[in-house]
Design a protein around this motif. Structure first.
Motif, PDB file in Angstrom:
ATOM      1  N   PHE A  67       0.614  -1.292   0.081  1.00 59.74           N
ATOM      2  CA  PHE A  67      -0.287  -0.216   0.128  1.00 59.74           C
ATOM      3  C   PHE A  67       0.983   1.215  -0.350  1.00 59.74           C
ATOM      4  N   PHE A  68       1.993   0.992   1.151  1.00 61.94           N
ATOM      5  CA  PHE A  68       2.607   2.489   1.019  1.00 61.94           C
ATOM      6  C   PHE A  68       3.153   2.386  -0.323  1.00 61.94           C
ATOM      7  N   GLN A  69       3.811   1.862  -1.139  1.00 62.39           N
ATOM      8  CA  GLN A  69       4.378   1.531  -2.180  1.00 62.39           C
ATOM      9  C   GLN A  69       4.071   2.259  -3.056  1.00 62.39           C
ATOM     10  N   ARG A  70       2.787   1.967  -3.035  1.00 63.24           N
ATOM     11  CA  ARG A  70       1.760   2.014  -4.280  1.00 63.24           C
ATOM     12  C   ARG A  70       1.233   3.364  -4.440  1.00 63.24           C
ATOM     13  N   GLN A  71       1.305   4.239  -2.930  1.00 62.81           N
ATOM     14  CA  GLN A  71       0.808   5.650  -2.447  1.00 62.81           C
ATOM     15  C   GLN A  71       2.308   6.385  -2.645  1.00 62.81           C
ATOM     16  N   GLU A  72       3.590   6.106  -2.387  1.00 60.28           N
ATOM     17  CA  GLU A  72       5.065   6.583  -2.917  1.00 60.28           C
ATOM     18  C   GLU A  72       4.385   6.337  -4.106  1.00 60.28           C
ATOM     19  N   ASP A  73       4.708   5.119  -4.997  1.00 62.48           N
ATOM     20  CA  ASP A  73       4.640   5.480  -6.672  1.00 62.48           C
ATOM     21  C   ASP A  73       4.098   6.748  -7.178  1.00 62.48           C
TER      22      ASP A  73
END
Length: 370
Positions: free
Chosen positions: A177-183
């Motif tokens: 989830f946080f990787q998608r938000q960061e991307d």
């Protein structure tokens, strides 16, 4: 039936009703033996699981698995007691195969009532109950000792596997989830920077700070124009003050130099004025441009702040996922493995037959007395 006044009268009553007492006692003992023989034994096996706390303190490496252990174990118990899970266990160990008249849903219900999962809460720290479970006991009651042990082990293994998989899955989903938000934020920042670059190009603001540079250049042009005006005035005064009494060649040379210098100064002045006017015209739209630039800067700042927060949380989620993958978080370990029980938990058949015989004798005596 006469009145019994003494022990002799009671013994006389027993002698006269001996055939009835003997028959009732014999039938009752026979029925007790048959019931005792046909009563199946039930064996119970238990496995004790300890909930081990994380090896690394949460303040140093916090886990991303939220919620108390009691709540997680409750969800695991619900998954274990689901129809599909119980049906798998019934088919795996061929449970209740001797009861051909039972439907599958009835077998599932019998198994659900034969397995018990009990948790012991950990000692409180202070006055708050954090819902931490210290020990989990899984018990299974079956018709044979081997099945009791096997079913208890199966439920314990599934509990440990579900706990491990659930924690790892929750940590992985948090990290993703946080990787998608960061991307997404990185992509939004890149798109906004491209839009800002196009805006600067359209408004001739490709160089950062060009508005300030233009204002400074206009100031420099004003100073240069004043300097040229002074030079023009000095040249005109020098031209008017030429001493005509000097030799003619000298006067002509001085006059020619000044007349040559004046057009050059006027040309320079015209060029500087044109440059100043162009810069002044370009600054007429600066309020709108400055507002647009300020809006871009504000949006970029907000996105960058969000990216910093998400990056920090992504790093924490990555640490949490690493802990769960390396089995450094909360774990369920076997404290006592289920053993094959030596004795059944149901009542002894001999004791049941003896109790039936005693009851038969008492019923026979009451019936004989009546």
């Amino acid at each position: 039936m006469g009145t019994i006044y003494s022990l002799a009268d009671f013994i006389d009553m027993l002698r006269r009703r001996a055939w009835l007492i003997s028959m009732i006692t014999m039938l009752g003992c026979l029925a007790s033996v048959l019931v005792a023989v046909n009563t199946p034994h039930r064996y119970s096996a238990s496995e004790v699981i300890q909930i081990e706390q994380p090896k690394i303190d949460d303040e140093l490496a916090p886990s991303t698995v939220a919620g108390s252990s009691a709540r997680r174990l409750q969800l695991i118990e619900q998954q274990l007691m689901a129809r599909g899970s119980l049906q798998e266990i019934i088919e795996k160990y061929d449970l209740y195969s001797d009861a051909a008249d039972l439907q599958m849903w009835e077998k599932v219900d019998v198994l659900r009532r034969s397995v018990f999962i009990n948790g012991v809460a950990a000692v409180r720290e202070g006055f708050a109950d954090d819902g931490t479970i210290a020990v989990l006991t899984i018990s299974a009651e079956m018709d044979t000792p081997e099945l009791a042990q096997a079913v208890a082990n199966e439920f314990a293994d599934r509990t440990r596997d579900l706990s491990r998989d659930r924690r790892k899955e929750q940590a992985r989903e948090t990290l993703e989830f946080f990787q998608r938000q960061e991307d997404n934020l990185i992509r939004d920042i890149a798109a906004l920077e491209e839009e800002l670059t196009a805006f600067r190009s359209d408004n001739d603001l490709s160089i950062a700070g060009s508005l300030e540079f233009r204002r400074e250049e206009i100031g420099s042009l004003h100073a240069a124009l004043l300097s040229i005006d002074r030079e023009v005035i000095d040249a005109e005064l020098a031209l008017s003050r030429i001493d005509r009494s000097n030799r003619a060649p000298t006067v002509q040379r001085q006059q020619a130099d000044l007349e040559t210098e004046l057009p050059s100064l006027r040309t320079q002045r015209n060029l500087l004025e044109e440059r100043r006017d162009a810069l002044s015209n370009s600054l007429k739209t600066t309020p709108e441009v400055e507002r647009a630039l300020a809006n871009y800067d504000r949006r970029l700042g907000q996105l960058q702040d969000q990216l910093n927060v998400i990056s920090t949380r992504r790093n924490e989620a990555e640490v949490g996922f690493t802990l769960e993958s390396a089995a450094r978080g909360e774990r369920l370990i076997t404290l006592e493995e289920a053993q094959i029980p030596d004795y059944p938990v149901t009542q002894s058949r001999k004791r049941l037959a003896a109790m039936g015989g005693i009851a038969s004798v008492g019923f026979a005596l009451i019936l004989a007395f009546l």
